[in-house]
Structure formats: structure tokens, C-alpha cells
Motif scaffolding. Structure first.
Motif, mmCIF file in Angstrom:
data_model
loop_
_atom_site.group_PDB
_atom_site.id
_atom_site.type_symbol
_atom_site.label_atom_id
_atom_site.label_comp_id
_atom_site.label_asym_id
_atom_site.label_seq_id
_atom_site.Cartn_x
_atom_site.Cartn_y
_atom_site.Cartn_z
ATOM 1 N N GLY A 2 45.011 47.624 33.917
ATOM 2 C CA GLY A 2 43.890 46.854 34.430
ATOM 3 C C GLY A 2 44.348 45.740 35.349
ATOM 4 N N ARG A 3 43.395 45.116 35.960
ATOM 5 C CA ARG A 3 43.675 44.006 36.874
ATOM 6 C C ARG A 3 43.744 42.691 36.103
ATOM 7 N NH1 ARG A 3 41.527 45.337 42.490
ATOM 8 N NH2 ARG A 3 40.939 47.522 42.332
ATOM 9 N N ILE A 4 44.224 41.673 36.784
ATOM 10 C CA ILE A 4 44.254 40.323 36.243
ATOM 11 C C ILE A 4 43.350 39.470 37.113
ATOM 12 C CG2 ILE A 4 45.680 38.316 35.708
ATOM 13 C CD1 ILE A 4 47.995 40.256 35.232
ATOM 14 N N MET A 5 42.544 38.649 36.465
ATOM 15 C CA MET A 5 41.626 37.759 37.162
ATOM 16 C C MET A 5 42.094 36.325 36.956
ATOM 17 S SD MET A 5 37.563 37.239 36.416
ATOM 18 C CE MET A 5 37.157 38.861 37.057
ATOM 19 N N ALA A 6 41.939 35.502 37.981
ATOM 20 C CA ALA A 6 42.247 34.079 37.851
ATOM 21 C C ALA A 6 40.999 33.268 38.143
ATOM 22 C CB ALA A 6 43.367 33.668 38.794
ATOM 23 N N LEU A 7 40.910 32.132 37.446
ATOM 24 C CA LEU A 7 39.788 31.217 37.622
ATOM 25 C C LEU A 7 40.317 29.837 37.980
ATOM 26 C CD1 LEU A 7 37.703 32.120 34.433
ATOM 27 C CD2 LEU A 7 37.526 33.119 36.732
ATOM 28 N N ASP A 8 39.695 29.220 38.954
ATOM 29 C CA ASP A 8 39.937 27.825 39.283
ATOM 30 C C ASP A 8 38.677 27.084 38.858
ATOM 31 O OD1 ASP A 8 41.099 25.490 40.329
ATOM 32 O OD2 ASP A 8 40.207 25.832 42.296
ATOM 33 N N LEU A 9 38.725 26.493 37.666
ATOM 34 C CA LEU A 9 37.542 25.862 37.084
ATOM 35 C C LEU A 9 37.255 24.524 37.739
ATOM 36 C CD1 LEU A 9 38.136 26.454 33.256
ATOM 37 C CD2 LEU A 9 36.823 27.863 34.857
ATOM 38 N N GLY A 10 36.015 24.348 38.121
ATOM 39 C CA GLY A 10 35.551 23.066 38.631
ATOM 40 C C GLY A 10 34.242 22.713 37.961
ATOM 41 N N GLU A 11 33.841 21.492 38.107
ATOM 42 C CA GLU A 11 32.609 21.054 37.459
ATOM 43 C C GLU A 11 31.369 21.625 38.136
ATOM 44 O OE1 GLU A 11 32.595 16.842 36.791
ATOM 45 O OE2 GLU A 11 34.643 16.910 36.006
ATOM 46 N N LYS A 12 31.447 21.952 39.439
ATOM 47 C CA LYS A 12 30.304 22.504 40.175
ATOM 48 C C LYS A 12 30.452 23.988 40.486
ATOM 49 C CE LYS A 12 29.219 18.144 42.380
ATOM 50 N NZ LYS A 12 29.083 17.419 43.637
ATOM 51 N N ARG A 13 31.703 24.430 40.685
ATOM 52 C CA ARG A 13 31.965 25.817 41.075
ATOM 53 C C ARG A 13 33.205 26.336 40.343
ATOM 54 N NH1 ARG A 13 31.370 22.869 45.681
ATOM 55 N NH2 ARG A 13 33.618 22.772 45.907
ATOM 56 N N ILE A 14 33.285 27.671 40.272
ATOM 57 C CA ILE A 14 34.458 28.335 39.698
ATOM 58 C C ILE A 14 34.962 29.332 40.734
ATOM 59 C CG2 ILE A 14 35.326 29.853 37.876
ATOM 60 C CD1 ILE A 14 33.080 28.680 36.095
ATOM 61 N N GLY A 15 36.179 29.128 41.182
ATOM 62 C CA GLY A 15 36.799 30.077 42.090
ATOM 63 C C GLY A 15 37.338 31.253 41.295
ATOM 64 N N VAL A 16 37.126 32.455 41.816
ATOM 65 C CA VAL A 16 37.568 33.672 41.131
ATOM 66 C C VAL A 16 38.452 34.467 42.087
ATOM 67 C CG1 VAL A 16 36.838 35.784 39.953
ATOM 68 C CG2 VAL A 16 35.389 33.739 39.848
ATOM 69 N N ALA A 17 39.593 34.909 41.566
ATOM 70 C CA ALA A 17 40.493 35.783 42.323
ATOM 71 C C ALA A 17 40.827 36.975 41.450
ATOM 72 C CB ALA A 17 41.768 35.037 42.706
ATOM 73 N N ILE A 18 41.251 38.058 42.084
ATOM 74 C CA ILE A 18 41.545 39.293 41.365
ATOM 75 C C ILE A 18 42.850 39.883 41.902
ATOM 76 C CG2 ILE A 18 40.230 40.800 42.907
ATOM 77 C CD1 ILE A 18 40.032 41.062 39.129
ATOM 78 N N SER A 19 43.596 40.527 41.015
ATOM 79 C CA SER A 19 44.813 41.214 41.455
ATOM 80 C C SER A 19 44.474 42.639 41.848
ATOM 81 C CB SER A 19 45.853 41.233 40.328
ATOM 82 O OG SER A 19 45.515 42.194 39.336
ATOM 83 N N ASP A 20 45.410 43.271 42.523
ATOM 84 C CA ASP A 20 45.292 44.707 42.734
ATOM 85 C C ASP A 20 45.700 45.390 41.413
ATOM 86 O OD1 ASP A 20 48.040 44.001 42.993
ATOM 87 O OD2 ASP A 20 48.413 45.881 44.031
ATOM 88 N N PRO A 21 45.475 46.693 41.280
ATOM 89 C CA PRO A 21 45.791 47.359 40.015
ATOM 90 C C PRO A 21 47.283 47.334 39.644
ATOM 91 C CG PRO A 21 44.265 48.693 41.280
ATOM 92 C CD PRO A 21 44.721 47.579 42.183
#
Length: 149
Positions: A2-21
Motif C-alpha cells: 500500500g501507499r503511505i500518506m503524510a499529513l501536515d496538520l494545521g489549525e485551519k487546514r491539513i496538507g495531504v501527500a501520498i507516496s507512489d505504490p
């Protein structure tokens, strides 16, 4: 795998990134508005399924000296809540300078400064995590990653 997801948590927004398989390349995916914890969890659950995610990495904002300040404590609490709600392992990963790095990459590409940088910062966090994991043989207990069980 499976892929790995990353989150950049903020108080107003959450950035989301994804890896390739193959866990080689990270890319920005999207920005989630932080409306309520329930809405965020529902959106993340959809993304976990859609992208067949096996792990979530959350950027952990230590100070440059490595200390945990108020923002790091807030992120730790948020990550613990997410770990209780998501069906995959959640780990914290040191994100020092990830936003500055994302801004530098954006400037090199000629991107606009007014757009939110959260998803690009999440991609920087994830790429750093992927490279560290690859260098250390994919050991989830490596220093810098804090798992929640």
C-alpha cells in the motif's frame, strides 16, 4: 504494498501527500479544510480507501533545538486522536523546516506565493520519511518516527 500518506496538520487546514505504490516518490495530494474532527476523519478514511494507504505519517514540529513546544504538543494530541480513529498505523515524523523547504521548491518552479503550501509541505515530510525508511531498511521503529498503538 500500500501507499503511505503524510499529513501536515494545521489549525485551519491539513496538507495531504501520498507516496507512489513503491514508496519512492511523494507528491502533494490535496488540502483538507479543518471544519470538525469528524469531517476530517471521514475525509481521511475515504482517502485511505481510495489510495490503499497502509500507514499515515504526521509532521511533528519540533523546534530547531529539538524541543517540543506548544505546537508540537498540540500536534501530538491531534495525532493520538487520529491514531484512535484510523485503521492504519500512525507515526509522527520530525518536520523541521518542511514548510521552508516546500516554499523554496515552489519558488524554483515559479509557483504563486498566495496559494496554501500545506500539501507541498506534507510532500516534503513524506519524502524525507520515505528516504529515511529506505536508508534504514524500512524499520518502523527508527528514531524520528513515533508510532501510536
Amino acid at each position: 504494498m500500500g501507499r503511505i500518506m503524510a499529513l501536515d496538520l494545521g489549525e485551519k487546514r491539513i496538507g495531504v501527500a501520498i507516496s507512489d505504490p513503491t514508496h519512492t516518490i511523494a507528491r502533494p495530494l490535496r488540502i483538507l479544510p479543518r471544519t470538525s474532527r469528524k469531517a476530517v476523519i471521514e475525509a481521511l478514511l475515504r482517502l485511505l480507501t481510495e489510495y490503499e494507504v497502509e500507514r499515515v505519517v504526521i509532521g511533528f514540529p519540533r523546534s530547531l533545538s529539538g524541543e517540543e513546544g506548544p505546537q508540537a504538543r498540540w500536534v501530538r494530541r491531534e495525532a493520538e486522536a487520529l491514531a484512535r480513529s484510523l485503521p492504519v498505523p500512525v507515526v509522527l515524523w520530525d518536520e523541521r523546516l518542511s514548510t521552508a523547504t516546500a516554499e523554496a521548491y515552489r519558488a524554483m518552479r515559479g509557483g504563486r506565493r498566495r496559494e496554501p503550501i500545506d500539501a507541498e509541505a506534507a510532500a516534503v515530510i513524506l519524502q524525507d520519511y520515505l528516504e529515511a525508511q529506505r536508508a534504514r531498511g524500512w524499520d518502523p521503529s527508527l528514531s524520528g518516527a513515533t508510532p501510536f498503538a
